[in-house]
Scaffold this motif. Structure first.
Motif, PDB file in Angstrom:
ATOM      1  N   VAL A   2       7.489-115.096  73.674  1.00  0.00           N
ATOM      2  CA  VAL A   2       8.272-115.206  74.636  1.00  0.00           C
ATOM      3  C   VAL A   2       7.595-115.027  76.191  1.00  0.00           C
ATOM      4  N   ALA A   3       6.832-113.941  76.056  1.00  0.00           N
ATOM      5  CA  ALA A   3       6.181-113.570  77.601  1.00  0.00           C
ATOM      6  C   ALA A   3       5.203-114.943  77.807  1.00  0.00           C
ATOM      7  N   LEU A   4       4.452-115.153  76.941  1.00  0.00           N
ATOM      8  CA  LEU A   4       3.103-116.033  77.175  1.00  0.00           C
ATOM      9  C   LEU A   4       3.717-117.373  77.372  1.00  0.00           C
ATOM     10  N   PRO A   5       4.547-117.952  76.694  1.00  0.00           N
ATOM     11  CA  PRO A   5       5.138-119.390  77.420  1.00  0.00           C
ATOM     12  C   PRO A   5       5.547-119.270  78.734  1.00  0.00           C
ATOM     13  N   ALA A   6       6.150-118.009  79.039  1.00  0.00           N
ATOM     14  CA  ALA A   6       6.783-117.972  80.357  1.00  0.00           C
ATOM     15  C   ALA A   6       5.544-117.770  81.505  1.00  0.00           C
ATOM     16  N   LEU A   7       4.837-117.139  80.960  1.00  0.00           N
ATOM     17  CA  LEU A   7       3.683-117.008  81.942  1.00  0.00           C
ATOM     18  C   LEU A   7       2.988-118.443  82.269  1.00  0.00           C
ATOM     19  N   VAL A   8       2.771-119.044  81.329  1.00  0.00           N
ATOM     20  CA  VAL A   8       2.112-120.413  81.295  1.00  0.00           C
ATOM     21  C   VAL A   8       2.871-121.162  82.263  1.00  0.00           C
ATOM     22  N   GLN A   9       4.193-121.300  81.927  1.00  0.00           N
ATOM     23  CA  GLN A   9       5.081-122.226  82.562  1.00  0.00           C
ATOM     24  C   GLN A   9       5.500-121.816  84.057  1.00  0.00           C
ATOM     25  N   GLY A  10       5.509-120.520  84.472  1.00  0.00           N
ATOM     26  CA  GLY A  10       5.598-119.946  85.754  1.00  0.00           C
ATOM     27  C   GLY A  10       4.289-119.689  86.244  1.00  0.00           C
ATOM     28  N   PRO A  11       3.970-118.349  86.391  1.00  0.00           N
ATOM     29  CA  PRO A  11       2.938-117.987  87.394  1.00  0.00           C
ATOM     30  C   PRO A  11       1.534-118.906  87.013  1.00  0.00           C
ATOM     31  N   MET A  12       1.204-119.261  86.086  1.00  0.00           N
ATOM     32  CA  MET A  12       0.114-120.140  85.852  1.00  0.00           C
ATOM     33  C   MET A  12       0.183-121.483  86.057  1.00  0.00           C
ATOM     34  N   GLN A  13       1.298-122.045  86.401  1.00  0.00           N
ATOM     35  CA  GLN A  13       1.700-123.233  86.671  1.00  0.00           C
ATOM     36  C   GLN A  13       0.973-124.392  85.568  1.00  0.00           C
ATOM     37  N   GLY A  14       1.150-123.940  84.412  1.00  0.00           N
ATOM     38  CA  GLY A  14       0.464-124.773  83.265  1.00  0.00           C
ATOM     39  C   GLY A  14       1.596-125.669  82.691  1.00  0.00           C
ATOM     40  N   ASN A  15       1.044-126.456  81.416  1.00  0.00           N
ATOM     41  CA  ASN A  15       2.015-127.235  80.795  1.00  0.00           C
ATOM     42  C   ASN A  15       2.022-126.776  79.369  1.00  0.00           C
ATOM     43  N   ALA A  16       2.358-127.658  78.487  1.00  0.00           N
ATOM     44  CA  ALA A  16       2.599-127.471  77.100  1.00  0.00           C
ATOM     45  C   ALA A  16       1.285-127.402  76.587  1.00  0.00           C
ATOM     46  N   SER A  17       0.452-128.343  76.958  1.00  0.00           N
ATOM     47  CA  SER A  17      -0.803-128.565  76.370  1.00  0.00           C
ATOM     48  C   SER A  17      -1.728-127.317  76.600  1.00  0.00           C
TER      49      SER A  17
END
Length: 429
Positions: free
Chosen positions: A270-285
């Motif tokens: 839960v927290a990791l995908p939210a972190l990548v999509q949010g603060p890290m401004q990353g994507n699915a890859s």
């Protein structure tokens, strides 16, 4: 009471792992379970895609996954009891045979086009229940077919095979589902259960054959008795509750597993995908690369742990591995996607090493007639609280943001490991 640990002496590590493939029963178990794990990876990709591409919604997917996941967690406890009553190999063979039939029915429904929600749930519930019950039996199987000196290497090889099969299976699953259909992937998964059941059926009636060609004798009825059990241990036949009430090692292990499960399950899902999509401004890859870092690390860690020499004390190494995991979680939000990949890689190495060394030490201290039940209890404490952890992580991430959860989780894990260092029974494993 814990059985007295026998002094260990250092052995050549890599050679010790390779010699296990000269043990016919281990070779059959290793091959069958590797193929079965590959099939499980196909299922975890094909099922969601089947539902979402045949008119199903995300809500229906959640219902089916819950119908699979909840019985899986609950039945880990029942699986341990059944493993002790029926013996691990026999129960695993029954479970794989039934799962072969269930997966075959699911594949037929998928080829038909549009399976209904109730049909998917009716198959998911027994599949999950049998999968959960299978876990402690499989954990009890390695001590059944290997002696004490080879147990650690055997656990390392088994965990490495599962990590590798998951990595490869997940990648190939996407190709099969996109290039062919979900039904084909599910049909292949059904065939993998056939291979697993066949490998179990081919195991011979002796306890195990040692790599030097000698055998430990056993009657057909006692063929699944644990080779490390002493006559005194078998004669005492301590009860499950009696052992649980007196074994400080198991009590500490349960506490550590429960806390770690509550902290880390939702953190990754839960927290990791939210972190990548949010603060890290990353994507699915980017998220996929981060998870791949953990998988690759887990594969490396399993092999390394299996190669560690047979030293007298491993408790401090285990606790050090836990501290490394805690540090990697705490640092994960700092370095962006690449930093997160590095943290997950190192954390995966430490996590698998921790698991192999710890479970080997515990297996060598459990009375043989309680092996399945204790393994089931430990598996439930480490995986059964996953739904609670994901809900908790979702609520906390929503209120405080996902980034703060990682250093908090690292702090909690570090405190748990420091507590472990205060326990003599754990330090001196």
């Amino acid at each position: 009471m814990e059985s007295a640990a026998q002094p260990d002496t250092a052995k050549p590590a890599a050679g010790g792992m390779m010699r296990l493939f000269k043990v016919p029963n281990f070779m059959l178990l290793f091959g069958g379970q590797t193929i079965s794990t590959f099939g499980d990876a196909l299922y975890m990709v094909a099922l969601p895609w089947l539902i979402l591409t045949t008119g199903g919604s995300a809500q229906e997917l959640g219902i089916v996954l819950s119908a699979y996941g909840i019985p899986r967690a609950v039945c880990m406890l029942a699986g341990g009891w059944l493993s002790d009553r029926l013996r691990p190999r026999r129960f695993m063979l029954i479970a794989d045979t039934v799962r072969l039939l269930l997966m075959g029915v699911l594949a037929v429904l998928a080829f038909g086009g549009h399976p209904l929600l109730w049909q998917l749930c009716a198959i998911a519930v027994p599949l999950g229940a049998l999968g959960g019950a299978f876990t402690p039996a499989s954990m009890s199987m390695v001590p059944d077919i290997l002696d004490r000196d080879d147990l650690q290497a055997g656990n390392g090889l088994m965990m490495a095979s599962m990590q590798g099969a998951n990595l490869i299976g997940s990648s190939i699953a996407g190709v099969i589902v996109s290039g062919l259909t979900s039904a084909v992937a599910l049909a292949i998964d059904a065939v993998t259960f056939l291979f697993s059941a066949g490998s179990l059926a081919l195991m011979r009636g002796t306890k195990h054959a040692t790599p030097d060609g000698s055998q430990i004798e056993a009657s057909p009825e006692a063929s699944q008795d644990h080779p490390q059990a002493s006559a005194q241990e078998v004669g005492m036949q301590i009860s499950f509750w009696g052992y649980l009430g007196t074994s400080r090692l198991i009590q500490i292990a349960l506490f550590m597993f429960i806390v770690s499960s509550l902290v880390t399950g939702g953190l990754i899902e839960v927290a990791l995908p939210a972190l990548v999509q949010g603060p890290m401004q990353g994507n699915a890859s980017g998220f996929g690369f981060i998870l791949g870092g953990w998988g690759a690390g887990a594969l490396i860690g399993s092999i390394l742990a299996g190669m560690v020499g047979k030293y007298k004390r491993k408790g401090l190494i285990i606790l050090l591995g836990g501290m490394i995991i805690a540090a990697m979680f705490a640092l994960l939000p700092v370095g962006g996607v690449l930093g997160a990949v590095a943290c997950m890689l190192i954390g995966g190495i430490a996590s698998s090493g921790f698991a192999v060394l710890f479970f080997t030490a515990v297996q060598m201290n459990i009375p043989s007639h309680l092996m399945g039940r204790i393994m089931g209890l430990l598996m439930f404490s480490s995986q059964g609280l996953y739904p609670v952890s994901t809900v908790l992580a979702g609520v906390l991430a929503n209120h405080f943001g996902p980034a703060i959860l990682f250093p908090f989780a690292g702090l909690v894990l570090a405190v748990v490991m420091l507590f472990g260092m205060t326990q003599k029974v754990l330090r001196e494993l």
